[in-house]
Structures are given as C-alpha cells and as structure tokens.
Motif scaffolding. Structure first.
Motif, short mmCIF file in Angstrom:
data_model
loop_
_atom_site.label_atom_id
_atom_site.label_comp_id
_atom_site.label_asym_id
_atom_site.label_seq_id
_atom_site.Cartn_x
_atom_site.Cartn_y
_atom_site.Cartn_z
N LEU A 35 22.11 41.69 40.51
CA LEU A 35 23.20 42.41 40.35
C LEU A 35 24.25 41.85 41.20
O LEU A 35 25.11 41.03 40.21
CB LEU A 35 22.75 43.51 41.53
N LEU A 36 24.29 40.68 42.24
CA LEU A 36 24.79 39.51 42.47
C LEU A 36 24.81 38.65 41.72
O LEU A 36 26.49 38.13 41.28
CB LEU A 36 24.34 38.88 44.13
N ALA A 37 24.22 37.82 41.54
CA ALA A 37 24.33 37.03 40.91
C ALA A 37 24.74 37.38 38.45
O ALA A 37 25.91 36.29 38.26
CB ALA A 37 22.89 36.63 39.55
N ARG A 38 24.49 38.58 38.65
CA ARG A 38 25.33 38.56 36.96
C ARG A 38 27.03 39.16 36.89
O ARG A 38 28.00 38.74 36.58
CB ARG A 38 25.18 40.02 37.12
N TYR A 39 27.39 39.84 38.73
CA TYR A 39 28.88 40.24 38.82
C TYR A 39 29.70 39.20 39.72
O TYR A 39 30.86 39.49 39.97
CB TYR A 39 29.05 41.46 38.94
N GLN A 40 28.97 38.85 40.39
CA GLN A 40 29.35 37.58 41.59
C GLN A 40 31.06 36.40 40.84
O GLN A 40 32.33 36.83 41.72
CB GLN A 40 28.66 36.03 42.47
N ARG A 41 30.64 36.10 39.55
CA ARG A 41 32.20 35.45 39.23
C ARG A 41 32.72 36.37 38.27
O ARG A 41 33.98 36.04 38.77
CB ARG A 41 31.64 34.55 38.59
N PRO A 42 32.40 37.36 37.72
CA PRO A 42 33.38 38.26 37.04
C PRO A 42 33.67 38.92 38.35
O PRO A 42 35.46 39.10 37.99
CB PRO A 42 32.85 39.15 36.30
N VAL A 43 34.17 39.68 39.32
CA VAL A 43 34.54 40.32 40.43
C VAL A 43 35.84 38.96 41.17
O VAL A 43 36.43 39.38 41.12
CB VAL A 43 33.31 40.43 41.46
N SER A 45 36.79 36.95 40.01
CA SER A 45 37.81 35.86 38.72
C SER A 45 38.72 37.16 38.99
O SER A 45 40.43 37.09 39.22
CB SER A 45 37.04 36.05 37.34
N LEU A 46 37.97 38.66 38.92
CA LEU A 46 39.95 39.46 39.03
C LEU A 46 39.95 39.36 40.40
O LEU A 46 41.36 39.46 40.26
CB LEU A 46 38.58 41.47 38.98
N VAL A 47 39.05 39.46 41.51
CA VAL A 47 40.36 39.96 43.15
C VAL A 47 41.16 38.50 42.27
O VAL A 47 42.22 38.23 43.39
CB VAL A 47 39.65 39.95 43.35
N TYR A 48 40.59 37.44 42.50
CA TYR A 48 41.53 35.98 42.54
C TYR A 48 42.79 36.21 42.29
O TYR A 48 43.64 35.67 41.99
CB TYR A 48 40.49 34.74 42.27
N ARG A 49 42.85 36.45 40.54
CA ARG A 49 44.01 36.56 39.70
C ARG A 49 45.20 37.76 40.37
O ARG A 49 46.01 37.99 40.12
CB ARG A 49 43.55 36.85 38.00
N MET A 50 44.74 38.30 41.18
CA MET A 50 45.28 39.19 41.21
C MET A 50 46.31 39.26 43.01
O MET A 50 47.29 39.42 42.99
CB MET A 50 44.50 40.77 41.97
N VAL A 51 45.00 38.58 43.41
CA VAL A 51 45.81 38.26 44.51
C VAL A 51 45.65 36.95 44.68
O VAL A 51 47.08 36.19 45.21
CB VAL A 51 45.14 38.56 46.12
N ARG A 52 45.64 35.47 44.14
CA ARG A 52 46.80 34.77 43.93
C ARG A 52 46.22 33.59 45.15
O ARG A 52 46.75 32.70 45.46
CB ARG A 52 47.87 34.26 43.84
N GLN A 62 33.65 38.95 48.38
CA GLN A 62 31.95 39.30 49.63
C GLN A 62 32.37 41.20 50.02
O GLN A 62 31.43 41.77 50.39
CB GLN A 62 32.46 38.57 50.59
N GLU A 63 33.41 41.64 50.78
CA GLU A 63 33.92 43.41 51.29
C GLU A 63 33.12 44.13 49.51
O GLU A 63 32.29 45.37 50.25
CB GLU A 63 35.06 43.01 51.25
N THR A 64 33.48 42.83 48.71
CA THR A 64 33.07 44.49 47.06
C THR A 64 32.00 44.45 47.14
O THR A 64 31.41 45.50 47.34
CB THR A 64 33.18 43.80 46.00
N PHE A 65 31.24 43.42 47.62
CA PHE A 65 29.15 43.96 47.44
C PHE A 65 28.96 44.16 48.73
O PHE A 65 27.73 44.74 48.65
CB PHE A 65 28.92 42.32 46.64
N VAL A 66 30.15 43.83 49.66
CA VAL A 66 28.86 44.58 50.74
C VAL A 66 29.02 46.32 50.80
O VAL A 66 28.43 46.92 51.01
CB VAL A 66 29.69 44.37 51.31
N LYS A 67 30.31 46.93 50.21
CA LYS A 67 30.80 48.13 50.13
C LYS A 67 29.68 48.70 48.48
O LYS A 67 29.49 49.38 48.39
CB LYS A 67 31.80 48.21 49.13
N VAL A 68 29.39 47.92 48.15
CA VAL A 68 28.35 48.14 46.40
C VAL A 68 27.66 49.01 46.91
O VAL A 68 26.26 49.63 46.80
CB VAL A 68 28.22 47.37 45.55
N PHE A 69 26.58 48.09 47.61
CA PHE A 69 25.81 47.90 48.81
C PHE A 69 24.74 48.64 49.38
O PHE A 69 24.04 49.90 49.61
CB PHE A 69 24.48 46.76 48.98
#
Length: 204
Positions: A35-43, A45-52, A62-69
């Motif tokens: 699951l981490l391998a599938r979504y690490q890059r897309p997640v 990409s999303l937050v990077y383009r949001m916070v720049r 990292q915080e996203t995946f901690v919350k997810v798991f």
C-alpha cells in the motif's frame, strides 16, 4: 542466477487495494509495504503541490501514512481506498496552508502546467465574461491579490480551488478526494470564482 519473485509477492502486487487492506488489518507487513509503494508517490505529489515545500511535503506524506495505518480498521470498504487516503492527505495539507497562509496561485495557470491545454485548465479567470481585452489583461496581472483572496475563501471552496487550479486535478477526482458529489465540486468552484471576482473587483 537470480530467482524470480515469489508467488506470495506476485499475489500481493496483483491484489486489489481492498484485499490489501484486509491483510493489513490482520497485521500483514507485506500488505502495508505494498500500500505504501502504491500511494507514496501520488500522496507526496498532492501535498507537495499544495504546500510547495519539499521538506514540509515529506513530513505531511509521512503523517498521512501514519494516520492511515493507525486508523485502517476505521476505513469503510464501500468507499475507494484511494479517495480515503487522498482525503487524509488533502486535509493535512489544507491545515498546513491555513497556518502558513495561502498557496501561490497564478491567474496564468498552475506552475506545473506544461501544455496550452493544461494552462487553460488550471487558469483562474477573474475577469467577467463581458470584460474587454484591457480589463482581462489587467485581471490576469493580479496574482498577488489572488493569493490573499484565496486565503479568505471558505475551507471547502479553498480546497476545491487549490485542487483544481494548483494541483490541476479533474472535477471527478476532486469529488472523490473531497468525498462530495461531482455537482457539489462544480458548485464550490463556481462560487469560489464568483467570490474571487467580487473580492478583486475594486482592483480591476
């Protein structure tokens, strides 16, 4: 001679998100890693383009995946797993943007837009439909004012505008990320644009 991937690894890679979630809930580290391998890059990409900001984006991912798991037992399988994880990532990014101020948004399209179609899709048009060319040009030069105006939008409007005009995501995907109907997303963006026009009217 190197051996090929094991049957268990092949099965894990071929598994659906829902199947992996079931295994992860049972304590499978292999399922977690997939699951981490599938979504690490897309997640990211999303937050990077949001916070720049790369360092901040790495922390948010990292915080996203901690919350997810940590909350994977609360995931409702009737919804797409991708929508759930992107919603968590988006909420964290929006919270960060609220604390540090509005993201940089250009009237001339998102920074990552590479083609004319992408520029048009991500451009915010604050000029009224009947504006003459001079008014339209002036409106498109108000990038700094737009940053301030976006920061004053209601959170749901701001989220939709950022996802559409910073991230460049299609309406359908925004609906999944925000977990609202497609029509609601279009309404949010329409109202956000209207509010931006009103806020910036005195500058045109």
């Amino acid at each position: 001679m190197r051996s090929g991937p094991s049957m268990s690894n092949v099965a894990t890679i071929a598994a659906t998100d829902s199947e992996l979630v079931v295994r992860a809930r049972s304590g499978s580290e292999t399922a977690y890693r997939e699951l981490l391998a599938r979504y690490q890059r897309p997640v990211f990409s999303l937050v990077y383009r949001m916070v720049r900001n790369r360092e901040q984006a790495e922390d948010l991912a990292q915080e996203t995946f901690v919350k997810v798991f940590q909350n994977i037992t609360r995931y409702d399988p009737k919804y797409k797993f991708s929508s759930w994880i992107f919603k968590i990532a988006n909420n964290l990014a929006i919270d960060t943007l609220r604390r540090k101020g509005p993201a940089t948004i250009s009237l001339d399209g998102a920074a990552h837009a590479e083609t004319a179609d992408q520029v048009e899709a991500t451009r915010i048009d604050v000029a009224s439909a009947d504006a003459d060319p001079a008014e339209a040009l002036e409106a498109r030069q108000l990038g700094g004012a737009i940053e301030q105006a976006v920061g004053k939008l209601r959170p749901e409007y701001r989220t939709a505008i950022l996802l559409r005009h910073v991230e460049g995501r299609p309406y359908e995907e925004i609906a999944e990320i925000m977990d609202v109907p497609l029509g609601t997303v279009k309404t949010y963006i329409h109202r956000a644009r209207s509010e931006l026009r009103g806020t910036l009217a005195h500058l045109r």
